[in-house]
Scaffold this active site. Structure first.
Site: not given
Length: 217
Positions: A196, A86, A194
């Site tokens: 994660e 990002c 994302h």
């Protein structure tokens, strides 16, 4: 193995990345404040999401001058694995480690939603655990994720196998449906989604775990 996570003033996903790496995969991490220059002992570096330096001027424009990124550039140019998520992707383009730019979303709205992606791993070492043409779901959360590049350069990137992630349904107007890019060597990856946040079924599925787990292979 130890992974460095760069922390800028305004980073807000650094702890999420640490949780995914340490908590889900057992990979030790070390936080790198933006003024540091020492990457000794690190085997990979992550530039996390957030709003580095408040996104003043434009996303990543100030962060590119941070002392730590001088060391990150040398690390990447030496073949070290670097991941920009990002805001981290925005920083990589501002640094010139990846081409193009990230601009305001097509409809000028902040987007926070799941996004279906098609993976074309090519030589990208971060995506070696995925099959060519595989579709995965990762969350996005950005206001400036519209990838822009000249058509001729996009064609070159495609020919080089650098367009490694595409939106199945383009949410932000990115040229060529680009959601993630690799450098030709395959050690640097920038993506707007994302991974994660997709390492546990409770928080968004497991499709991002394999990306981070590539460090273990």
């Amino acid at each position: 193995m130890t992974v460095g996570i760069v922390v800028f003033p305004g980073s807000n996903c650094d702890r999420d990345v640490a949780w995914a790496l340490e908590g889900c995969l057992g990979i030790p991490v070390r936080f790198l404040w933006h003024e540091e220059r020492d990457l000794a002992g690190l085997e990979a570096v992550v530039l996390p999401g957030g709003f580095s330096y408040g996104d003043y001027l434009r996303c990543g424009a100030i962060a590119r001058f941070a002392p730590v990124l001088e060391a990150v550039r040398s690390f990447a140019e030496g073949g070290g694995p670097v991941l920009g998520i990002c805001n981290g992707f925005q920083v990589l383009t501002e640094m010139g480690l990846l081409p193009g730019a990230l601009t305001r979303n097509r409809d000028l709205h902040f987007l926070c939603q799941s996004s279906e992606l098609e993976v074309q791993p090519g030589a990208c070492r971060w995506l070696g655990a995925y099959g060519a043409g595989e579709r995965i779901s990762l969350p996005i959360a950005h206001g400036e994720g519209r990838y822009q590049v000249e058509p001729e350069q996009l064609e070159r990137l495609e020919d080089q196998g650098c367009v490694v992630l595409r939106y199945v349904a383009n949410p932000n107007g990115s040229r060529g449906d680009v959601a993630g890019l690799s450098n030709p060597a395959g050690n640097v990856l920038g993506l707007m989604p994302h991974p994660e946040r997709a390492c546990d079924p409770v928080t968004g599925g497991l499709d991002g775990r394999r990306l981070l787990a590539s460090l273990l292979g």
